[in-house]
Design an enzyme around this catalytic site. Sequence first.
Site, PDB file in Angstrom:
ATOM      1  N   GLY A  69     -61.463  69.832   3.766  1.00 48.59           N
ATOM      2  CA  GLY A  69     -62.810  70.221   4.172  1.00 48.59           C
ATOM      3  C   GLY A  69     -63.878  69.619   3.274  1.00 48.59           C
ATOM      4  N   THR A  70     -63.613  69.577   1.980  1.00 47.33           N
ATOM      5  CA  THR A  70     -64.613  69.058   1.047  1.00 47.33           C
ATOM      6  C   THR A  70     -64.927  67.601   1.370  1.00 47.33           C
ATOM      7  OG1 THR A  70     -63.881  70.572  -0.684  1.00 47.33           O
ATOM      8  CG2 THR A  70     -65.079  68.602  -1.400  1.00 47.33           C
ATOM      9  N   ASN A 153     -67.892  81.594   4.458  1.00 47.01           N
ATOM     10  CA  ASN A 153     -66.623  81.883   3.793  1.00 47.01           C
ATOM     11  C   ASN A 153     -66.654  83.146   2.950  1.00 47.01           C
ATOM     12  OD1 ASN A 153     -68.417  79.910   2.509  1.00 47.01           O
ATOM     13  ND2 ASN A 153     -67.052  80.071   0.766  1.00 47.01           N
ATOM     14  N   GLN A 181     -64.074  77.662   8.048  1.00 51.02           N
ATOM     15  CA  GLN A 181     -63.648  79.062   8.214  1.00 51.02           C
ATOM     16  C   GLN A 181     -63.592  79.473   9.685  1.00 51.02           C
ATOM     17  OE1 GLN A 181     -62.428  81.009   5.894  1.00 51.02           O
ATOM     18  NE2 GLN A 181     -62.971  79.799   4.095  1.00 51.02           N
ATOM     19  N   SER A 201     -60.529  72.059   7.807  1.00 49.56           N
ATOM     20  CA  SER A 201     -59.561  71.915   6.712  1.00 49.56           C
ATOM     21  C   SER A 201     -58.214  72.486   7.136  1.00 49.56           C
ATOM     22  CB  SER A 201     -60.095  72.669   5.490  1.00 49.56           C
ATOM     23  OG  SER A 201     -59.103  72.751   4.502  1.00 49.56           O
ATOM     24  N   GLY A 202     -57.121  71.813   6.753  1.00 42.83           N
ATOM     25  CA  GLY A 202     -55.789  72.254   7.175  1.00 42.83           C
ATOM     26  C   GLY A 202     -55.294  73.527   6.509  1.00 42.83           C
ATOM     27  N   HIS A 203     -55.596  73.683   5.206  1.00 43.71           N
ATOM     28  CA  HIS A 203     -54.902  74.761   4.488  1.00 43.71           C
ATOM     29  C   HIS A 203     -55.436  76.160   4.787  1.00 43.71           C
ATOM     30  CE1 HIS A 203     -57.628  75.627   0.931  1.00 43.71           C
ATOM     31  NE2 HIS A 203     -58.153  74.504   1.339  1.00 43.71           N
ATOM     32  N   THR A 239     -54.512  54.757   2.572  1.00 44.33           N
ATOM     33  CA  THR A 239     -53.332  54.958   3.413  1.00 44.33           C
ATOM     34  C   THR A 239     -53.336  56.382   3.945  1.00 44.33           C
ATOM     35  OG1 THR A 239     -52.137  53.370   2.074  1.00 44.33           O
ATOM     36  CG2 THR A 239     -50.811  54.836   3.455  1.00 44.33           C
ATOM     37  N   CYS A 327     -63.781  79.017  -4.978  1.00 44.31           N
ATOM     38  CA  CYS A 327     -64.373  78.030  -5.889  1.00 44.31           C
ATOM     39  C   CYS A 327     -65.100  78.711  -7.035  1.00 44.31           C
ATOM     40  CB  CYS A 327     -65.391  77.166  -5.157  1.00 44.31           C
ATOM     41  SG  CYS A 327     -64.700  76.373  -3.739  1.00 44.31           S
TER      42      CYS A 327
HETATM   43  N1  PLP Z   1     -66.151  74.699   3.508  1.00 46.33           N
HETATM   44  C1  PLP Z   1     -65.868  76.005   3.544  1.00 46.33           C
HETATM   45  C2  PLP Z   1     -66.736  76.923   4.347  1.00 46.33           C
HETATM   46  C3  PLP Z   1     -64.763  76.506   2.849  1.00 46.33           C
HETATM   47  O1  PLP Z   1     -64.492  77.814   2.888  1.00 46.33           O
HETATM   48  C4  PLP Z   1     -63.960  75.593   2.112  1.00 46.33           C
HETATM   49  C5  PLP Z   1     -62.810  76.074   1.315  1.00 46.33           C
HETATM   50  O2  PLP Z   1     -62.894  76.983   0.546  1.00 46.33           O
HETATM   51  C6  PLP Z   1     -64.299  74.236   2.111  1.00 46.33           C
HETATM   52  C7  PLP Z   1     -65.408  73.825   2.826  1.00 46.33           C
HETATM   53  C8  PLP Z   1     -63.499  73.238   1.361  1.00 46.33           C
HETATM   54  O3  PLP Z   1     -62.306  72.891   2.017  1.00 46.33           O
HETATM   55  P1  PLP Z   1     -61.087  72.248   1.214  1.00 46.33           P
HETATM   56  O4  PLP Z   1     -60.520  73.321   0.345  1.00 46.33           O
HETATM   57  O5  PLP Z   1     -60.137  71.790   2.278  1.00 46.33           O
HETATM   58  O6  PLP Z   1     -61.621  71.100   0.431  1.00 46.33           O
END
Ligand code: PLP
Length: 388
Positions: A69-70, A153, A181, A201-203, A239, A327
Amino acid sequence: MIFLDAAATTPVRREVLDAMWPYLAGGFGNPSSHHTLGEAAAAALTGARTAVAAVLGCRAGEVVFTSGGTEADNLAIKGIALARQAANPQLNRVVISAVEHPAVEESARYLERFHGFAVDVVPVDATGRVTPAALAGLLRPETALVSIMYANNEVGTIQPIAALAELARGQGIPFHTDAVQAAGWLPLDPRALGVDAMSISGHKLGAPKGCGMLFIRGRTRLEPVIHGGGQERGRRSGTENVAGAVGLATALTLAQERQAGQQARVAALRDRFIGAVLAGVPDAVLTGHPAERLPSVASFCFPGTSGESVLLELERRGVVCSSGSACAAGSDAPSPVLTALGIAPEVAQTAVRFSFDASVTQEDLDTAAAAVQAAVAGVRNLGAGQGR
Ligand code: PLP
């Protein structure tokens, strides 16, 4: 242990691992290689892209796989804003909301520090919502991009994305949404939402950490952030993480199937949990929107405690959750999201977020609600003891 921190991350689902395994072991080829192993990997990547596009209702060419996601947020914000500025130097403002994830906020600040952009921050109301009127007041001819998250989030508030995107696009301004989210809970069709870019984001969905994607509407100009061999049609070099892409596609497909069946059930469990927490701790404050919130998030402030102490007490009782975003975990500073909602800093420091996936049960949440009552009472007793 009752794990109520799914907004931070989720375990990898068995079906996801099974789908990924062939590309980690035997079929380990590089998708750019011109031999059978490489071609098999390229085919897997195409399959994953097609599957993601089917869930989103977009074209496969509009899916860019990223490391999460980042990276998707960075690519959208820097990539769109810089491409637009290069085409027209007068486009030098970006609009974000006051409750964005740092991946969005810091990308915008980077543009401000190094590329001459101004960042306009649209405020939220006490429930965490951006109103179309507030956004309209900030849109200018120089605005290169608007980025407003789909669902928050920390408090779970859902934004009126379609209305906000329509406003921006009506003035020719591209609109990005961070749907990290929201994915798995809310409809993701980018055309129905009217967005030009969307991060996933996958996780958070049962895929491993380190895989994600950006939807980018065809013909939207995008300056890459990571330069190199020109993979992902030049939009993201490096890659490709084939197994990760397959995992993301599998998790997203499973999450979408679940969405239809589980959303109402989980939302009802969430409401029951909120009711039980408020009954057990009558002065607790539910944060975020009372109704327009993710089925998976219940967040509170417990005035007169410290969020971190409540977390420790809860963990002693077998309940794992967090004080807000992963975070910021461990930080003493009050959450900027909560202060943006108008919550006083000393109250914001007492925040606890409970978040769950579709496997959550009523029994778990009933046990957790009882643990919350005991944990808050424990922290308050300790505080009173120290005060004597
Ligand atoms: N954006 C939101 C709203 C999130 O909650 C998060 C993860 O905490 C992210 C972005 C970042 O995603 P990633 O952990 O896959 O980098």
